[in-house]
Design a protein around this motif. Structure first.
Motif, PDB file in Angstrom:
ATOM      1  N   SER A  35       0.834  -1.209   0.000  1.00 52.12           N
ATOM      2  CA  SER A  35       0.000   0.000   0.000  1.00 52.12           C
ATOM      3  C   SER A  35       0.859   1.245   0.000  1.00 52.12           C
ATOM      4  N   ILE A  36       0.391   2.237  -0.736  1.00 52.42           N
ATOM      5  CA  ILE A  36       1.060   3.547  -0.725  1.00 52.42           C
ATOM      6  C   ILE A  36      -0.019   4.613  -0.738  1.00 52.42           C
ATOM      7  N   SER A  37       0.122   5.650   0.022  1.00 53.62           N
ATOM      8  CA  SER A  37      -0.844   6.741   0.044  1.00 53.62           C
ATOM      9  C   SER A  37      -0.148   8.019  -0.340  1.00 53.62           C
ATOM     10  N   SER A  38      -0.948   9.077  -0.506  1.00 53.54           N
ATOM     11  CA  SER A  38      -0.377  10.357  -0.911  1.00 53.54           C
ATOM     12  C   SER A  38       0.470  10.983   0.193  1.00 53.54           C
ATOM     13  N   GLN A  39       0.399  10.454   1.401  1.00 54.25           N
ATOM     14  CA  GLN A  39       1.131  11.050   2.508  1.00 54.25           C
ATOM     15  C   GLN A  39       2.285  10.185   3.022  1.00 54.25           C
ATOM     16  N   SER A  40       2.281   8.889   2.776  1.00 55.45           N
ATOM     17  CA  SER A  40       3.195   8.000   3.477  1.00 55.45           C
ATOM     18  C   SER A  40       4.572   7.874   2.869  1.00 55.45           C
ATOM     19  N   ASN A  41       4.693   7.299   1.684  1.00 48.04           N
ATOM     20  CA  ASN A  41       5.993   6.906   1.164  1.00 48.04           C
ATOM     21  C   ASN A  41       6.597   7.854   0.144  1.00 48.04           C
ATOM     22  N   LEU A  42       5.967   8.995  -0.081  1.00 43.75           N
ATOM     23  CA  LEU A  42       6.487   9.891  -1.097  1.00 43.75           C
ATOM     24  C   LEU A  42       7.910  10.349  -0.809  1.00 43.75           C
ATOM     25  N   THR A  43       8.227  10.563   0.464  1.00 47.10           N
ATOM     26  CA  THR A  43       9.558  11.042   0.789  1.00 47.10           C
ATOM     27  C   THR A  43      10.623   9.985   0.524  1.00 47.10           C
ATOM     28  N   GLN A  44      10.226   8.734   0.294  1.00 47.45           N
ATOM     29  CA  GLN A  44      11.177   7.664   0.036  1.00 47.45           C
ATOM     30  C   GLN A  44      11.430   7.458  -1.452  1.00 47.45           C
ATOM     31  N   PHE A  45      10.677   8.135  -2.280  1.00 50.20           N
ATOM     32  CA  PHE A  45      10.839   7.956  -3.720  1.00 50.20           C
ATOM     33  C   PHE A  45      11.703   9.068  -4.291  1.00 50.20           C
ATOM     34  N   LEU A 307      -5.335   9.251  -7.770  1.00 46.43           N
ATOM     35  CA  LEU A 307      -4.313   8.220  -7.561  1.00 46.43           C
ATOM     36  C   LEU A 307      -4.644   7.312  -6.384  1.00 46.43           C
ATOM     37  N   ASP A 308      -5.403   7.818  -5.410  1.00 45.83           N
ATOM     38  CA  ASP A 308      -5.793   6.974  -4.282  1.00 45.83           C
ATOM     39  C   ASP A 308      -6.589   5.758  -4.744  1.00 45.83           C
ATOM     40  N   GLY A 309      -7.201   5.865  -5.923  1.00 43.62           N
ATOM     41  CA  GLY A 309      -7.948   4.741  -6.471  1.00 43.62           C
ATOM     42  C   GLY A 309      -7.063   3.622  -6.990  1.00 43.62           C
ATOM     43  N   PHE A 310      -5.742   3.860  -7.040  1.00 40.08           N
ATOM     44  CA  PHE A 310      -4.789   2.840  -7.499  1.00 40.08           C
ATOM     45  C   PHE A 310      -4.035   2.210  -6.330  1.00 40.08           C
TER      46      PHE A 310
END
Length: 339
Positions: A35-45, A307-310
């Motif tokens: 799972s990935i959300s708009s708030q969680s893993n963005l800083t890791q990409f 994007l949350d739908g993906f």
């Protein structure tokens, strides 16, 4: 954190959150449950590393696709704009990123990605002409018509549009992309650049009037929309997923331009210049800074909601989430990737 609060407290419009330099190898189909959300893993990409890799690969493909041959002047004019220093490659990168949500071999997307860059370059060549926007420069360099003349610039643009379609048909691996999908991609690009798409936006830009939303959607949102949709089509995304990509790409394309308007307004205000007058029919000129920032927040939310739908595709969606934040905070200079 409320987006408008960030903007009013930081003069340069940069968000305080920067992506860390941690590169994630994305292979969507192998981990669909992550799972990935708009708030969680963005800083890791690491969007910069992802963009830089694709930038180099796509630029090499474009070099090969447009060799100099007779008539030399037309090909040189084509290459001047397609391979221009400072070109961001945003349409092809978004296309590949959308493809990789559903597909596992990015080579399938490269011909269409290159075609999108050709079409994008052609539209910019024509937009800059004296009879259109009359822009003497593009990305800090003389516009195509300033170097090669109006006649060669028109011919270069005219040649790039069909070359894009030809490139898709001749270079897309048939074992990776069925013909039916290619037909939908070609139809999508044709619709985007035609009289109901980018041409309509340019028409209203020339005609005038308070139609800024339509102009921005057609001139800037249409290219983002097409890029995301083409990636999904190539990979076989279903109709609902395609429409999500369509709304996402449109929102990001317009968001990028609204942020440009606000940045330019802030810059010219600080310098005491009248640059906004040259900007034309922008959001800030029509609505003002405060309303423009509200529009930015709405567009950001729209794009992320799509994007949350993906969510079921896990980390594969990270690049598309990252594009949204990049449109706002400009955490790196894409032009540096061409150095």
């Amino acid at each position: 954190m409320v987006f408008s609060t960030v903007l009013t407290s930081v003069p340069n419009l940069y968000l305080t959150r920067k992506p860390k330099n941690i590169h994630i190898q994305i292979r969507c189909l192998s981990s669909p449950s992550v799972s990935i959300s708009s708030q969680s893993n963005l800083t890791q990409f690491d969007l910069k590393a992802y963009w830089a890799t694709l930038y180099a690969e796509i630029t090499q493909k474009l070099e090969e696709a447009i060799p100099v041959k007779y008539p030399d002047q037309i090909y040189e004019a084509m290459r001047y704009s397609v391979l221009a220093k400072g070109a961001k490659r945003a349409p092809p990168v978004m296309c590949v990123a959308a493809y990789e949500i559903f597909g596992d071999n990015r080579l399938a997307a490269f011909p269409t990605a290159c075609a999108l860059e050709m079409v994008h370059a052609a539209s910019l060549i024509h937009d800059d002409l004296p009879c259109m926007d009359d822009a003497p420069e593009r990305r800090g360099q003389p516009s195509n018509h300033k170097v090669f003349g109006d006649d060669m610039a028109i011919l270069a643009g005219d040649a790039l549009f069909p070359l894009g379609f030809h490139h898709i048909v001749m270079h897309t691996p048939p074992e990776l992309v069925p013909e039916s999908r290619l037909l939908r991609v070609i139809a999508e690009i044709a619709r985007t650049v035609g009289s109901s798409g980018m041409a309509a936006g340019q028409f209203l830009d020339l005609k005038g009037g308070n139609t800024v939303d339509f102009i921005q959607e057609k001139k800037y949102g249409a290219m983002g929309e097409c890029s995301a949709v083409c990636g999904g089509l190539l990979a076989g995304a279903n109709d609902d997923e395609i429409e999500r990509l369509r709304r996402y790409g449109r929102a990001v394309g317009v968001l990028y331009e609204v942020v440009n308007d606000v940045l330019l307004s802030k810059s010219t205000e600080k310098e005491g210049t009248e640059g906004q007058e040259k900007k034309g029919k922008g959001y800030v000129r029509l609505y003002g800074i405060e309303k423009s920032m509200e529009i930015m927040e709405e567009l950001r939310s729209k794009a992320k909601n799509e994007l949350d739908g993906f969510e079921k595709y896990g980390d594969c969606v990270a690049p598309l989430y990252s594009f949204i934040d990049y449109a706002i905070n400009r955490g790196f200079n894409v032009s540096d990737l061409s150095q």
